[in-house]
Design a protein around this motif. Structure first.
Motif, mmCIF file in Angstrom:
data_model
loop_
_atom_site.group_PDB
_atom_site.id
_atom_site.type_symbol
_atom_site.label_atom_id
_atom_site.label_comp_id
_atom_site.label_asym_id
_atom_site.label_seq_id
_atom_site.Cartn_x
_atom_site.Cartn_y
_atom_site.Cartn_z
ATOM 1 N N GLY A 36 36.952 48.521 -21.388
ATOM 2 C CA GLY A 36 35.399 48.770 -21.223
ATOM 3 C C GLY A 36 35.176 49.063 -19.817
ATOM 4 N N SER A 37 33.867 49.318 -19.695
ATOM 5 C CA SER A 37 33.560 49.653 -18.201
ATOM 6 C C SER A 37 32.164 49.393 -18.015
ATOM 7 C CB SER A 37 33.963 50.858 -17.550
ATOM 8 O OG SER A 37 33.581 51.957 -17.997
ATOM 9 N N ILE A 38 31.367 49.149 -16.821
ATOM 10 C CA ILE A 38 30.246 49.317 -16.809
ATOM 11 C C ILE A 38 29.904 50.150 -15.316
ATOM 12 C CG2 ILE A 38 29.827 47.036 -15.858
ATOM 13 C CD1 ILE A 38 27.006 46.976 -17.063
ATOM 14 N N ALA A 39 28.795 51.109 -15.165
ATOM 15 C CA ALA A 39 28.468 51.644 -14.236
ATOM 16 C C ALA A 39 27.242 51.331 -13.622
ATOM 17 C CB ALA A 39 28.879 53.108 -14.172
ATOM 18 N N LEU A 40 26.801 50.914 -12.467
ATOM 19 C CA LEU A 40 25.563 51.143 -12.038
ATOM 20 C C LEU A 40 25.256 51.803 -10.731
ATOM 21 C CD1 LEU A 40 25.289 46.777 -11.565
ATOM 22 C CD2 LEU A 40 24.635 48.415 -13.578
ATOM 23 N N THR A 41 24.323 52.700 -10.936
ATOM 24 C CA THR A 41 24.051 53.823 -10.134
ATOM 25 C C THR A 41 22.841 53.757 -9.310
ATOM 26 O OG1 THR A 41 25.196 55.574 -11.596
ATOM 27 C CG2 THR A 41 23.761 56.384 -9.551
ATOM 28 N N ALA A 42 22.917 53.564 -8.023
ATOM 29 C CA ALA A 42 21.983 53.286 -7.034
ATOM 30 C C ALA A 42 20.700 54.612 -7.309
ATOM 31 C CB ALA A 42 22.055 53.480 -5.636
ATOM 32 N N PRO A 43 19.535 54.592 -7.400
ATOM 33 C CA PRO A 43 18.300 55.439 -7.704
ATOM 34 C C PRO A 43 18.207 56.043 -6.511
ATOM 35 C CG PRO A 43 17.394 53.158 -7.579
ATOM 36 C CD PRO A 43 18.770 52.815 -7.614
ATOM 37 N N SER A 44 17.370 57.034 -6.718
ATOM 38 C CA SER A 44 17.090 58.016 -5.352
ATOM 39 C C SER A 44 16.164 57.774 -4.427
ATOM 40 C CB SER A 44 16.448 59.463 -6.234
ATOM 41 O OG SER A 44 15.020 59.277 -6.823
ATOM 42 N N ASN A 45 15.410 56.724 -4.718
ATOM 43 C CA ASN A 45 14.815 55.962 -3.486
ATOM 44 C C ASN A 45 15.227 54.880 -2.761
ATOM 45 O OD1 ASN A 45 14.697 54.074 -5.408
ATOM 46 N ND2 ASN A 45 12.473 53.949 -5.799
ATOM 47 N N TRP A 46 16.735 54.881 -2.921
ATOM 48 C CA TRP A 46 17.538 53.844 -2.184
ATOM 49 C C TRP A 46 18.235 54.599 -0.941
ATOM 50 C CZ3 TRP A 46 20.546 49.367 -4.921
ATOM 51 C CH2 TRP A 46 19.407 48.797 -5.777
ATOM 52 N N SER A 47 17.502 55.499 -0.046
ATOM 53 C CA SER A 47 17.904 55.756 1.094
ATOM 54 C C SER A 47 19.054 56.243 1.040
ATOM 55 C CB SER A 47 17.668 54.708 2.129
ATOM 56 O OG SER A 47 17.901 55.359 3.493
ATOM 57 N N TRP A 48 20.304 55.911 2.171
ATOM 58 C CA TRP A 48 21.523 56.515 2.194
ATOM 59 C C TRP A 48 22.735 55.874 0.947
ATOM 60 C CZ3 TRP A 48 25.483 52.817 2.470
ATOM 61 C CH2 TRP A 48 24.730 51.665 3.037
ATOM 62 N N LEU A 49 21.856 54.899 0.164
ATOM 63 C CA LEU A 49 22.891 54.601 -0.961
ATOM 64 C C LEU A 49 22.681 55.172 -2.198
ATOM 65 C CD1 LEU A 49 22.801 50.557 -0.540
ATOM 66 C CD2 LEU A 49 24.726 51.896 -0.404
ATOM 67 N N ALA A 50 21.752 56.208 -2.270
ATOM 68 C CA ALA A 50 21.104 56.926 -3.330
ATOM 69 C C ALA A 50 22.393 57.573 -4.022
ATOM 70 C CB ALA A 50 19.975 57.931 -3.074
ATOM 71 N N GLY A 51 22.414 57.641 -5.185
ATOM 72 C CA GLY A 51 23.579 58.160 -6.127
ATOM 73 C C GLY A 51 24.856 57.286 -6.087
ATOM 74 N N SER A 52 24.981 56.211 -5.058
ATOM 75 C CA SER A 52 26.157 55.598 -5.101
ATOM 76 C C SER A 52 26.390 54.639 -6.344
ATOM 77 C CB SER A 52 26.228 54.534 -3.869
ATOM 78 O OG SER A 52 26.250 55.311 -2.566
ATOM 79 N N THR A 53 27.634 54.310 -6.699
ATOM 80 C CA THR A 53 27.823 53.909 -8.093
ATOM 81 C C THR A 53 28.736 52.640 -7.857
ATOM 82 O OG1 THR A 53 27.659 56.118 -9.393
ATOM 83 C CG2 THR A 53 28.787 54.031 -10.465
ATOM 84 N N LEU A 54 28.275 51.529 -8.325
ATOM 85 C CA LEU A 54 29.067 50.145 -8.328
ATOM 86 C C LEU A 54 29.638 50.374 -9.912
ATOM 87 C CD1 LEU A 54 30.176 47.659 -7.395
ATOM 88 C CD2 LEU A 54 28.068 46.498 -8.086
ATOM 89 N N TYR A 55 31.287 50.416 -9.875
ATOM 90 C CA TYR A 55 31.848 50.356 -11.160
ATOM 91 C C TYR A 55 32.702 49.368 -11.403
ATOM 92 C CZ TYR A 55 35.142 52.675 -14.392
ATOM 93 O OH TYR A 55 35.998 52.743 -15.545
ATOM 94 N N SER A 56 32.850 48.781 -12.740
ATOM 95 C CA SER A 56 33.681 47.788 -13.165
ATOM 96 C C SER A 56 34.566 48.289 -14.393
ATOM 97 C CB SER A 56 33.198 46.488 -12.721
ATOM 98 O OG SER A 56 33.986 45.302 -13.510
#
Length: 264
Positions: A224-244
């Protein structure tokens, strides 16, 4: 001439053969209809692939003997020119319909196919040929839709992939070397929203052998896995994904459960 409401056009050769009784216009019309159905089906199927080669040189005498044994590398590829793998892919992607269906087959040819080693339980490695993926894809209209895969597929965990060109480095990490890369089983993916998605699956075992069962066969591997993607309004973090992700289960050696966990 009309056939089932569709106007058919015949060339002069066809009409001439029909005049002497060599062919039937009805059979020609039916053949053309079948070809149209085949052409319609083929338009949604894509054929692609790539050729992966490398040049590797380790300076200094005797360096070939001390090259780390990472996956798809090591002493066999040091100090020389290499054909790594040829991939041939045949796929029909899921469309936007609620009950969509498709398939994918990724076939490997070359030395890396032997390293992947997704051999069948019917026999040993046949030499420079392997199945990377071969699955049927389905969508069920539950909530936002669950996309399913059943067959042989890439594993869920890790940031590296079996496709060399998609990795950040030419070599691979120790984590990739020890983690399972391919399973035979069933997997589903559900997207809760644009920023949260999850995948889950069950496989025969944690190993790569196609159709191999664990010992005992009733034991399975779970992933199993879950992915959390930063929304477009999160400045330089936009599009980054925390994955486990994780995979746990048994293999054919009856040595107990194998557990792999990943966060990145």
């Amino acid at each position: 001439m009309n056939n089932r409401g569709t106007k058919m056009k015949f060339n002069k050769w066809t009409l001439g053969l029909a005049a002497v009784g060599a062919v039937s216009l009805t059979s020609v019309a039916q053949a053309e209809e079948k070809m149209n159905v085949l052409q319609t089906a083929m338009t949604s199927t894509t054929i692609s692939g790539y050729v992966d080669t490398s040049i590797q040189y380790n300076p200094g005498p005797g360096t070939q003997d001390f090259t780390p044994g990472y996956s798809f590398g090591g002493p066999a590829k040091a100090n020389g020119f290499n054909l790594n793998v040829v991939q041939l892919s045949i796929a029909k992607a899921l469309d936007e319909s609620e009950w969509a269906s498709g398939y994918r087959a990724d076939l490997w040819f070359g030395p890396d196919a032997n390293t992947l080693n997704t051999t069948s339980t019917l026999g040993g490695n046949t030499g420079d040929v392997a199945i990377r993926q071969a699955y049927v894809a389905l969508r069920t209209p539950v909530g936002n839709g669950i996309d399913w895969k059943i067959g042989v597929m890439d594993g869920m965990i890790g940031y590296e992939t079996l496709t060399d060109g998609a990795n950040p480095n030419m070599t691979r990490s120790y984590g990739f070397t020890i983690e399972p890369t391919t399973q035979t089983g069933l997997a589903g993916t559900y997207r809760f929203c644009d920023t949260v998605s999850a995948s889950f699956g069950i496989a025969n075992e944690v190993g790569a052998t196609v159709n191999q069962r664990a010992v005992p066969p009733s034991w399975k591997a779970y992933t199993g896995s879950i992915a959390l993607t930063a929304p477009s309004n999160w400045s330089w973090l936009a599009g980054s994904t925390l994955y486990s992700g994780f995979i746990t289960g048994f293999d054919e050696t009856a040595t107990g459960a194998r557990n792999n966990y990943y966060v990145g």
